[in-house]
Design an enzyme around this catalytic site. Sequence first.
Site, short mmCIF file in Angstrom:
data_model
loop_
_atom_site.label_atom_id
_atom_site.label_comp_id
_atom_site.label_asym_id
_atom_site.label_seq_id
_atom_site.Cartn_x
_atom_site.Cartn_y
_atom_site.Cartn_z
N SER A 270 1.92 -2.18 62.55
CA SER A 270 1.76 -0.73 62.48
C SER A 270 3.12 -0.03 62.32
O SER A 270 3.86 -0.37 61.41
CB SER A 270 1.01 -0.28 63.73
OG SER A 270 0.38 0.93 63.47
N HIS A 411 -7.53 -2.11 63.08
CA HIS A 411 -6.08 -2.01 63.23
C HIS A 411 -5.67 -2.72 64.53
O HIS A 411 -5.92 -2.21 65.62
CB HIS A 411 -5.77 -0.51 63.32
CG HIS A 411 -4.33 -0.17 63.28
ND1 HIS A 411 -3.60 -0.22 62.12
CD2 HIS A 411 -3.48 0.25 64.26
CE1 HIS A 411 -2.35 0.17 62.38
NE2 HIS A 411 -2.27 0.45 63.67
C1 GTR Z 1 -0.72 5.92 63.79
C2 GTR Z 1 0.14 6.27 62.61
C3 GTR Z 1 0.32 5.06 61.76
C4 GTR Z 1 0.66 3.83 62.55
C5 GTR Z 1 0.03 3.77 63.91
C6 GTR Z 1 0.68 2.84 64.94
O1 GTR Z 1 -1.01 6.98 64.60
O2 GTR Z 1 -0.49 7.30 61.92
O3 GTR Z 1 1.28 5.34 60.76
O4 GTR Z 1 2.01 3.66 62.64
O5 GTR Z 1 0.01 4.98 64.54
O6 GTR Z 1 1.85 2.58 64.91
O7 GTR Z 1 -0.05 2.40 65.82
#
Ligand code: GTR
Length: 434
Positions: A270, A411
């Site tokens: 991420s 995710h």
């Molecule tokens: C989200 C963000 C992403 C990603 C994610 C993370 O809120 O929009 O770009 O980086 O966080 O790091 O968990």
Amino acid sequence: MRCYPRVSAPLFCLFLVTTVTSMLPAQQEVVIYDEAKVPQFTLPDPLVGPNGEKIETAEAWNSKQRPYLIQLFETQVYGKAPAAPGKISYKVTESSDEAFGGKARRRQVAIQLTDDPEGPVLNLLVYLPKTDKPVPTFLMLSFYGNATVTDDPAVMLPTSWLRDNKDKGISGHKASEKMRGTSSGRWPIETILDRGYGVATAYYGDIDPDFDDGFQNGIHPYFNAEGQTKPKADEWGSIAAWSWGMSRALDYLQESEEVDGEKVISLGHSRLGKTALWAGATDTRFAAVISNNSGCGGAALSRRRYGESVQKINKSFPHWFCDNFVQYSHNEDACPVDQHELIALIAPRPCLICSAEEDRWADPHGEFLSGHYASPVYELLGVEGMGVEKMPAINEPVLSRLGYVIRPGKHDVTTLDWQRYMDFADRHVTKAAD
Ligand code: GTR
């Protein structure tokens, strides 16, 4: 604003044929989750130089184009980080050869990030399988600190600012015993050790706490010039700072005789996947790079505006990028680079891009396309690119030197992901088949 001839020279640009239905209005706010709504765009060609010249040799890439693209990413996207400190200063604060029931070595190392003895310290945790040989090692920062990646009671609790999280027992921005092992699902450490790899990790907040305070805390103030109170528009934001911190961890890993310093893999998930990519692009000592669900500002093409857009990321996380990046909110086409060129900066070293089917916010297709459009640079440098024209199906990993994999689910970092990271590393880092 500077003018970038390479962007406005359509002759040298790649044209993407997409199923376009309409151009987006300049101020679009809706999140695009429909491939048919992705706007038409033209990508800058990584093999076209600043004056429209074709880059046709590895020599021209290494001596001219690579530094040129690095400088564009530095000044327009992540911001320029300072040079490495002249001398590495670290202390092994704890050490055992009896970790995980005796199967592993554990080292905890305090790395001084500046010349100021009172300045920030990066607390690195290293686990290595017991062997006489130097160990190839994954380096991955964590979101909540070393004590969350394992329930090993010997691991020190973080002392830096932490984001409050009830499930992890963090309140008042402070660590507690309750946090131990709360992220261990993402860190199958024993499985990794069993496959002959080491794991090195540190808390990203040791480098720069992840909130927007105008860069008053963390590493940034230590590098301000006289009278400077925050980074200039082309100087480092937090992603560049975290990447810089990964390089400081690598400084130590390359000095350690137990780690194979030539085989350290920059890995991240991420926002830390964005970080791992930028660390690998700027620091060629990393043997390979793996980004997991890195999305916007990571592996995903910004010009697609699918899922998280440049505007959204700049708005939610104004401290991640340099201030110059703000001008590309709703204005991605004006940016002189796109993220396929970030992947190209890793060439010819191995790079694996990992997506998750349900992680639409990170634009899996855009993550694949970055690798696809970086492939000509790998090929110019005499190694294989991705080698596939179309995005592979779920669970059909493309483990080329420039690899891509998409798995089902959300995710996250899963044990299946780790199996792929290690399959990839077996093939391209430790057994070096190509
Ligand atoms: C989200 C963000 C992403 C990603 C994610 C993370 O809120 O929009 O770009 O980086 O966080 O790091 O968990």
